[in-house]
Scaffold this motif. Structure first.
Motif, PDB file in Angstrom:
ATOM      1  N   PHE A   2       0.846  -1.186   0.000  1.00 16.42           N
ATOM      2  CA  PHE A   2       0.000   0.000   0.000  1.00 16.42           C
ATOM      3  C   PHE A   2       0.891   1.248   0.000  1.00 16.42           C
ATOM      4  CE2 PHE A   2      -3.718   2.418   1.038  1.00 16.42           C
ATOM      5  CZ  PHE A   2      -4.787   1.561   0.779  1.00 16.42           C
ATOM      6  N   TYR A   3       0.449   2.285  -0.670  1.00 19.07           N
ATOM      7  CA  TYR A   3       1.174   3.554  -0.676  1.00 19.07           C
ATOM      8  C   TYR A   3       0.236   4.677  -0.284  1.00 19.07           C
ATOM      9  CZ  TYR A   3       5.264   1.599  -2.959  1.00 19.07           C
ATOM     10  OH  TYR A   3       6.389   0.874  -3.238  1.00 19.07           O
ATOM     11  N   PHE A   4       0.849   5.706   0.276  1.00 21.88           N
ATOM     12  CA  PHE A   4       0.076   6.882   0.657  1.00 21.88           C
ATOM     13  C   PHE A   4       0.848   8.105   0.198  1.00 21.88           C
ATOM     14  CE2 PHE A   4      -1.514  10.306   3.174  1.00 21.88           C
ATOM     15  CZ  PHE A   4      -2.828   9.982   3.464  1.00 21.88           C
ATOM     16  N   GLU A   7      -3.127  10.882  -0.314  1.00 20.93           N
ATOM     17  CA  GLU A   7      -4.275  10.003  -0.117  1.00 20.93           C
ATOM     18  C   GLU A   7      -3.810   8.567  -0.374  1.00 20.93           C
ATOM     19  OE1 GLU A   7      -6.884   9.706  -4.056  1.00 20.93           O
ATOM     20  OE2 GLU A   7      -6.756  11.754  -3.283  1.00 20.93           O
ATOM     21  N   PRO A   8      -4.479   7.608   0.217  1.00 18.88           N
ATOM     22  CA  PRO A   8      -4.045   6.219   0.044  1.00 18.88           C
ATOM     23  C   PRO A   8      -4.373   5.703  -1.353  1.00 18.88           C
ATOM     24  CG  PRO A   8      -6.039   6.302   1.365  1.00 18.88           C
ATOM     25  CD  PRO A   8      -5.610   7.716   1.132  1.00 18.88           C
ATOM     26  N   TYR A   9      -3.474   4.902  -1.892  1.00 17.06           N
ATOM     27  CA  TYR A   9      -3.798   4.230  -3.148  1.00 17.06           C
ATOM     28  C   TYR A   9      -3.136   2.862  -3.174  1.00 17.06           C
ATOM     29  CZ  TYR A   9       0.760   5.669  -5.050  1.00 17.06           C
ATOM     30  OH  TYR A   9       2.092   5.861  -5.265  1.00 17.06           O
ATOM     31  N   LYS A  10      -3.857   1.941  -3.766  1.00 15.92           N
ATOM     32  CA  LYS A  10      -3.397   0.560  -3.836  1.00 15.92           C
ATOM     33  C   LYS A  10      -2.562   0.358  -5.084  1.00 15.92           C
ATOM     34  CE  LYS A  10      -7.771  -0.917  -1.909  1.00 15.92           C
ATOM     35  NZ  LYS A  10      -8.969  -1.724  -2.129  1.00 15.92           N
ATOM     36  N   PRO A  12      -1.694  -1.761  -8.362  1.00 13.75           N
ATOM     37  CA  PRO A  12      -2.576  -2.525  -9.252  1.00 13.75           C
ATOM     38  C   PRO A  12      -2.294  -4.035  -9.242  1.00 13.75           C
ATOM     39  CG  PRO A  12      -0.959  -1.298 -10.519  1.00 13.75           C
ATOM     40  CD  PRO A  12      -0.789  -0.892  -9.085  1.00 13.75           C
ATOM     41  N   LYS A  17      -3.413  -7.776  -3.508  1.00 13.07           N
ATOM     42  CA  LYS A  17      -4.344  -7.015  -4.339  1.00 13.07           C
ATOM     43  C   LYS A  17      -5.779  -7.392  -3.965  1.00 13.07           C
ATOM     44  CE  LYS A  17      -5.781  -6.216  -9.027  1.00 13.07           C
ATOM     45  NZ  LYS A  17      -5.843  -6.711 -10.364  1.00 13.07           N
ATOM     46  N   GLU A  18      -6.614  -6.387  -3.787  1.00 15.13           N
ATOM     47  CA  GLU A  18      -8.036  -6.544  -3.466  1.00 15.13           C
ATOM     48  C   GLU A  18      -8.261  -7.079  -2.044  1.00 15.13           C
ATOM     49  OE1 GLU A  18     -10.656  -6.328  -6.085  1.00 15.13           O
ATOM     50  OE2 GLU A  18      -9.162  -5.513  -7.448  1.00 15.13           O
ATOM     51  N   THR A  21      -6.827  -2.540   2.807  1.00 21.15           N
ATOM     52  CA  THR A  21      -7.423  -1.195   2.821  1.00 21.15           C
ATOM     53  C   THR A  21      -6.637  -0.322   3.792  1.00 21.15           C
ATOM     54  OG1 THR A  21      -8.981  -1.748   4.590  1.00 21.15           O
ATOM     55  CG2 THR A  21      -9.767  -1.989   2.344  1.00 21.15           C
ATOM     56  N   TRP A  22      -6.691   0.950   3.548  1.00 16.23           N
ATOM     57  CA  TRP A  22      -6.054   1.933   4.421  1.00 16.23           C
ATOM     58  C   TRP A  22      -6.912   2.082   5.674  1.00 16.23           C
ATOM     59  CZ3 TRP A  22      -1.736   4.447   5.199  1.00 16.23           C
ATOM     60  CH2 TRP A  22      -1.744   5.589   5.995  1.00 16.23           C
TER      61      TRP A  22
END
Length: 119
Positions: A2-4, A7-10, A12, A17-18, A21-22
């Motif tokens: 995960f990166y932030f 704002e947090p973004y996953k 791909p 994956k999937e 969550t942040w």
């Protein structure tokens, strides 16, 4: 995972994956994430590295994740029945042995009484 960045973004792709969550709060200096549907292959040591330019250094957080399989009720039930049955069987065997010895002792006492009365 995960990166932030504002704002947090996953990512791909990746093994989580999937499934991530942040859950953190940047204002409280909390970079928590939640990973669900864990599998035994997810076991391992994970690190958390926060970079906040112009700060370069910092402590790298580390956590060890150990995923264990949940035992189903039927397996526990089967194990309890097996152990319980073995205990009951042992008690029955011990009782049978005690009863047999007791009867044998009684029979020997009767034989001695008969032998004593014949003399």
């Amino acid at each position: 995972v995960f990166y932030f960045l504002r704002e947090p973004y996953k990512l791909p792709t990746g093994r989580f994956k999937e499934r991530v969550t942040w859950d953190g709060n940047i204002e409280r200096r909390d970079a928590s994430i939640v990973i669900w549907n864990l599998q035994p292959t997810d076991n391992g040591t994970f690190t958390c590295q926060v970079k906040n330019p112009p700060d370069v250094g910092g402590t790298i957080g580390e956590i060890r994740l150990r995923v264990v399989e949940k035992v189903h009720f039927s397996e526990i039930h089967f194990l309890a029945i097996a152990i319980g049955s073995a205990c009951v069987l042992m008690i029955i065997v011990v009782l049978v042995v005690i009863i047999c010895r007791h009867r044998r002792k009684k029979a020997e006492e009767k034989k001695m009484e008969v032998a004593d009365t014949e003399l």
